[in-house]
Write a protein that holds these residues in place. Structure first.
Motif: not given
Ligand code: MG
Ligand code: GH3
Ligand code: MG
Length: 464
Positions: A340-343, A383, A449
């Motif tokens: 999962d892409l961060d922010y 994402e 996360k």
């Molecule tokens: Mg994300």
């Protein structure tokens, strides 16, 4: 040659053969009639000569009887016979055969009222005989006339005898001698020789004609037989030809449609050629190829993510099932990684949705570059991405993701931005459900996360 042209050719050939057979049969019928006519003519010509002989014999008989008996009825008969032969009296019906022998001395001959007067000479002209035969009959008639001259002389002597009693018996004797004398018998013999000559000529000519007609009839029979054989051959050939060129290819085409109905696109056939069925087969295979291609395209589209070109969620689910089976039946090590892409929301918000999209595409390219077969990567949604590792331990998988983390971190994304991601790994185990594996990977991701992002966590078992 097209099927239509072949059918037209077949009908032209059959019609031509049939018409030829009909024409030959008709010709054979006319030959048969010609034969009947020739035989009839032969009989009629024969009767003509017999008539001359019979009348000559009857004249002799009447004349001789008259000179013996002096009975005027015989002289009367004689005159009638001669008058009829010379065309001076009407010719009675059935005159030519045994006519006078049927009249007894007690009967008076009554000449018929209706009928034709026709002399032997005139009768002769009516018959279709050769000039040689005609000459022979003329000569026979000439000798018959000579006989009547002698008979007239005998009658003259009889007349004189009736006038002069003293000469009566001498004249009777002389008259009889005239009718039995050498000259009379010589003329009669010559007449018979000519008639015999005529019969020989007639026989030779007419039998030759009959043989010629019979020979021609045999030739016609042979031609008819040959044509019928040809028709039979043509029919048998057409039967086998239509089976090979029409029925079998059509059956093959039906097989093809059955296969297509069952979803198969393999058409190994023997239909070639430029005829209608060949064209139909080519159109059919072309159509099937188009359908096959379209189905393949649809299939690829159905399993591909439109934005990134990576395998989509459906493709990932299918691959998960396959790996699950591989684990279950072959015991190999497989893992599921959820990324999962961060922010990312912040990227969208700060740089715009378009840059957000380009970041996703760039990330997908990095995945494609770093993740090689048999490993499998796809977009799970939004994402989020999934990597499936095959024949790799949990630790190896972790190392792979860590190196990916470093690559991504170091890379510059569209819009000049830097991106990180977090990942959760769960091994795929034989007695797990796929949902369980996903849940564990999701839990590991959540932990990553929580622990600060840009890192990878593993989860081998459900948290209790
Ligand atoms: Mg994300
Ligand atoms: P976190 O680090 O906790 O994952 O934060 P985040 O912002 O990445 O997570 P969040 O779920 O709040 O936001 C995800 C966003 O991704 C929200 C959505 O607008 C965005 N997004 C999802 N799909 C697409 C897409 O196809 N294109 C773009 N540009 N944005 C997308
Ligand atoms: Mg998310």
């Amino acid at each position: 040659m097209t099927i239509q042209q072949r059918i037209i050719l077949f009908f032209i050939l059959i019609t031509a053969l049939l018409l030829s057979v009909i024409a030959l049969m008709w010709y054979r019928l006319t030959l048969q009639q010609e034969l009947t006519q020739a035989q009839k003519n032969r009989y009629e010509s024969y009767r003509l000569a017999v008539q001359l002989k019979n009348t000559a014999d009857e004249l002799t008989q009447m004349a001789r009887t008259y000179t013996h008996t002096g009975d005027p009825r015989y002289l009367e008969y004689y005159r009638h016979i001669l008058a009829i032969r010379e065309g001076k009296e009407i010719r009675p019906k059935g005159y030519d055969i045994l006519f006078w022998d049927k009249i007894s001395p007690e009967m008076d001959f009554i000449s018929p009222k209706t009928g034709t007067k026709i002399s032997f000479q005139a009768l002769l002209k009516r018959y279709d005989i050769s000039s040689q035969e005609r000459t022979a009959l003329h000569e026979a008639k000439k000798y018959a006339d000579k006989l009547t001259q002698l008979e007239r002389q005998a009658f003259h002597l009889m007349d004189l005898a009736s006038l002069n009693d003293s000469l009566s018996s001498a004249n009777h004797l002389t008259a009889q001698q005239l009718l039995y004398g050498a000259q009379y018998r010589r003329d009669k013999a010559k007449m018979m020789q000519k008639l015999s000559n005529y019969f020989n000529l007639l026989d030779r000519r007419s039998s030759f004609k009959v043989q010629a007609i019979a020979h021609r009839t045999r030739q016609i029979d042979f031609a008819i037989f040959t044509l019928i054989l040809l028709m039979l051959f043509l029919a048998i050939f057409s039967w086998f030809h239509s089976r090979r060129k029409i029925v079998h290819p059509l059956r093959e085409l039906i097989d093809w449609t059955q296969k297509l109905k069952k979803g198969s696109f393999e058409f190994e056939g023997t239909i070639h050629g430029e005829d209608e069925i060949g064209q139909l087969a080519r159109s059919f295979t072309h159509m099937a190829d188009t359908i096959h291609q379209s189905l393949n395209d649809l299939n690829v589209k159905a399993h591909t993510d439109r934005l990134t070109g990576l395998p989509n969620r459906m493709a990932l689910e299918i691959e998960m099932q396959r790996l699950h089976l591989a684990v279950k039946y072959y015991g190999i090590h497989c893992n599921l990684v959820l990324l999962d892409l961060d922010y990312f929301k912040a990227i969208n918000d700060r740089h715009g949705h378009n840059i957000g999209d380009r970041v996703l595409v760039h990330f997908a390219h990095l995945l494609q570059k770093r993740i090689e077969a048999p490993q499998f990567a796809g977009r799970w949604g939004g994402e989020e991405f999934v990597i499936l590792t095959k024949e790799m331990s949990l630790a190896q998988t972790k190392r792979l993701i860590e190196s990916l983390l470093q690559d991504v971190e170091r890379d510059t994304f569209p819009g000049g931005i830097h991106v990180t991601f977090s990942a959760g790994i769960s091994p795929i185990q034989a007695d797990d459900e796929i949902e369980t594996v996903l849940r564990r990977a999701d839990a590991a991701l959540y932990r990553a996360k929580r622990l600060g992002r840009n890192r990878v966590e593993t989860q081998e078992q459900d948290a209790s």
